[in-house]
Design an enzyme around this catalytic site. Structure first.
Site, PDB file in Angstrom:
ATOM      1  N   ASP A  50     141.578  53.649   7.594  1.00  0.00           N
ATOM      2  CA  ASP A  50     141.056  54.017   8.781  1.00  0.00           C
ATOM      3  C   ASP A  50     141.983  54.646   9.901  1.00  0.00           C
ATOM      4  OD1 ASP A  50     138.679  54.290  10.481  1.00  0.00           O
ATOM      5  OD2 ASP A  50     139.548  52.660  11.726  1.00  0.00           O
ATOM      6  N   SER A  51     141.353  55.343  10.828  1.00  0.00           N
ATOM      7  CA  SER A  51     142.232  56.013  11.921  1.00  0.00           C
ATOM      8  C   SER A  51     142.897  54.659  12.842  1.00  0.00           C
ATOM      9  CB  SER A  51     141.428  56.867  12.678  1.00  0.00           C
ATOM     10  OG  SER A  51     140.412  56.312  13.383  1.00  0.00           O
ATOM     11  N   CYS A  82     136.423  55.581   7.447  1.00  0.00           N
ATOM     12  CA  CYS A  82     136.463  56.220   8.782  1.00  0.00           C
ATOM     13  C   CYS A  82     135.650  57.634   8.531  1.00  0.00           C
ATOM     14  CB  CYS A  82     137.957  56.811   9.071  1.00  0.00           C
ATOM     15  SG  CYS A  82     138.089  57.991  10.278  1.00  0.00           S
ATOM     16  N   ASN A  83     134.536  57.809   9.284  1.00  0.00           N
ATOM     17  CA  ASN A  83     133.634  58.560   9.169  1.00  0.00           C
ATOM     18  C   ASN A  83     134.253  60.245   9.401  1.00  0.00           C
ATOM     19  OD1 ASN A  83     130.648  57.719   9.184  1.00  0.00           O
ATOM     20  ND2 ASN A  83     132.016  56.317  10.114  1.00  0.00           N
ATOM     21  N   THR A  84     135.294  60.386  10.127  1.00  0.00           N
ATOM     22  CA  THR A  84     135.773  61.636  10.513  1.00  0.00           C
ATOM     23  C   THR A  84     136.864  62.059   9.120  1.00  0.00           C
ATOM     24  OG1 THR A  84     135.972  61.402  12.759  1.00  0.00           O
ATOM     25  CG2 THR A  84     137.516  62.882  12.179  1.00  0.00           C
ATOM     26  N   CYS A 109     130.765  55.908  13.283  1.00  0.00           N
ATOM     27  CA  CYS A 109     132.095  55.686  13.135  1.00  0.00           C
ATOM     28  C   CYS A 109     132.177  54.277  12.902  1.00  0.00           C
ATOM     29  CB  CYS A 109     132.508  56.145  14.766  1.00  0.00           C
ATOM     30  SG  CYS A 109     134.202  55.807  15.147  1.00  0.00           S
ATOM     31  N   THR A 110     133.183  53.890  12.375  1.00  0.00           N
ATOM     32  CA  THR A 110     133.466  52.576  11.710  1.00  0.00           C
ATOM     33  C   THR A 110     133.850  51.706  13.037  1.00  0.00           C
ATOM     34  OG1 THR A 110     135.629  52.997  10.735  1.00  0.00           O
ATOM     35  CG2 THR A 110     133.354  52.952   9.535  1.00  0.00           C
ATOM     36  N   HIS A 111     134.321  52.359  14.156  1.00  0.00           N
ATOM     37  CA  HIS A 111     134.687  51.540  15.342  1.00  0.00           C
ATOM     38  C   HIS A 111     133.378  51.050  16.051  1.00  0.00           C
ATOM     39  CE1 HIS A 111     138.403  53.565  15.081  1.00  0.00           C
ATOM     40  NE2 HIS A 111     139.272  52.621  15.923  1.00  0.00           N
ATOM     41  N   GLY A 169     139.017  61.658  15.922  1.00  0.00           N
ATOM     42  CA  GLY A 169     137.872  62.604  16.167  1.00  0.00           C
ATOM     43  C   GLY A 169     138.410  63.714  16.842  1.00  0.00           C
TER      44      GLY A 169
END
EC number: 5.1.1.3
Length: 265
Positions: A9-10, A72-74, A183-185, A42
């Site tokens: 993930d970011s 991470c979606n991005t 977004c996984t956040h 993002g």
């Protein structure tokens, strides 16, 4: 097969996915990399995100993982297909399963997608949702303040509540019955988001849906961990380990975690 599952993930957002995998598959070991030094993804270019995602994937490949989850979606939007073509193990993203769950859940076919600027610009959710049901009306909303809020660790309290309410103001006059946390956040902020959109709206976490995908893929490939296997999770951060530790241990509730600093190249 007791090899670890890789999760990237970011930053700390992918911990929402890791938590659901741990809950669903308690015998599995997770190796997690959070690129906290270069978060958020993002606002970055597609090429930057692709390069960073590949760096994390290659680092975990050297650790002999059996599967990779791009939590991470991005990163999923720009790097999933290339990683699936080139990695020697299954690679899953977080967009398609979330879209499938939203189409199944919505009654009015009015779906809000909350995500980073990069994910919204990619059109990945629109493509996934419309491929499942062309009558779906999609309301995309970029929430650029949400990821920094979570990464700071200051996501509780009135300041955070006000920031979230402000970020969701554009939805005030919209009609919808389903929200995708794209977004996984964002699942870390789920209760606050639910308080703003109201109890009649279903808020969908891609983390839970992705964990289901992981279980199905491992079962299909016959690579689930032994039922008596004891997990030995490892976590890596490119930025501050103390900040990562504070958020990870609070969110995962797994006691003291094995966390290390990592340099990616």
């Amino acid at each position: 097969m007791n090899a670890p599952i890789g999760v990237i993930d970011s930053g700390v957002g992918g911990l929402t996915v890791a938590k659901e995998i741990i809950k669903r598959l308690p015998n599995e070991t997770i190796y997690y990399i959070g690129d906290t030094a270069r978060c958020p993804y993002g606002p970055r270019t597609r090429q930057e995100v692709r390069n960073f995602t590949w760096q994390m994937a290659k680092a975990l490949e050297k650790m002999n993982i059996k599967m990779l989850v791009i939590a991470c979606n991005t990163a999923t939007a720009v790097a999933l297909e290339s990683l699936q073509r080139n990695m020697p193990f299954p690679v899953l993203g977080v967009i398609n399963r979330g879209a499938r769950a939203a189409v199944k859940k919505t009654k009015r076919h009015e779906v809000v997608v909350l995500a980073t600027e990069g994910t919204i610009k990619s059109g990945a959710y629109e493509e996934a949702l419309l491929s499942l049901n062309t009558s779906t009306h999609i309301i995309p909303l970029a929430c650029p303040t949400f990821v920094p809020l979570v990464e700071s660790g200051e996501y509780k309290g009135q300041f955070a509540n006000n920031l979230i309410a402000e970020g969701l103001k554009p939805l005030k006059n919209e009609q919808f019955d389903t929200v995708i946390l794209g977004c996984t956040h964002y699942p870390i902020l789920q209760k606050q988001i639910e308080a703003v959109v109201g109890e009649d709206v279903f808020v969908l976490s891609s983390a839970e849906e992705t964990a289901k995908d992981v279980e199905e893929m491992l079962a299909y490939n016959g690579t689930l961990a032994d039922t008596n296997a004891k997990p030995a999770h490892k976590f890596y951060a490119t930025g501050s380990v103390p900040i990562f530790r504070s958020i990870a241990e609070n969110w995962l509730e797994q006691g003291t975690l094995d966390i290390h600093r990592i340099t990616l190249k």
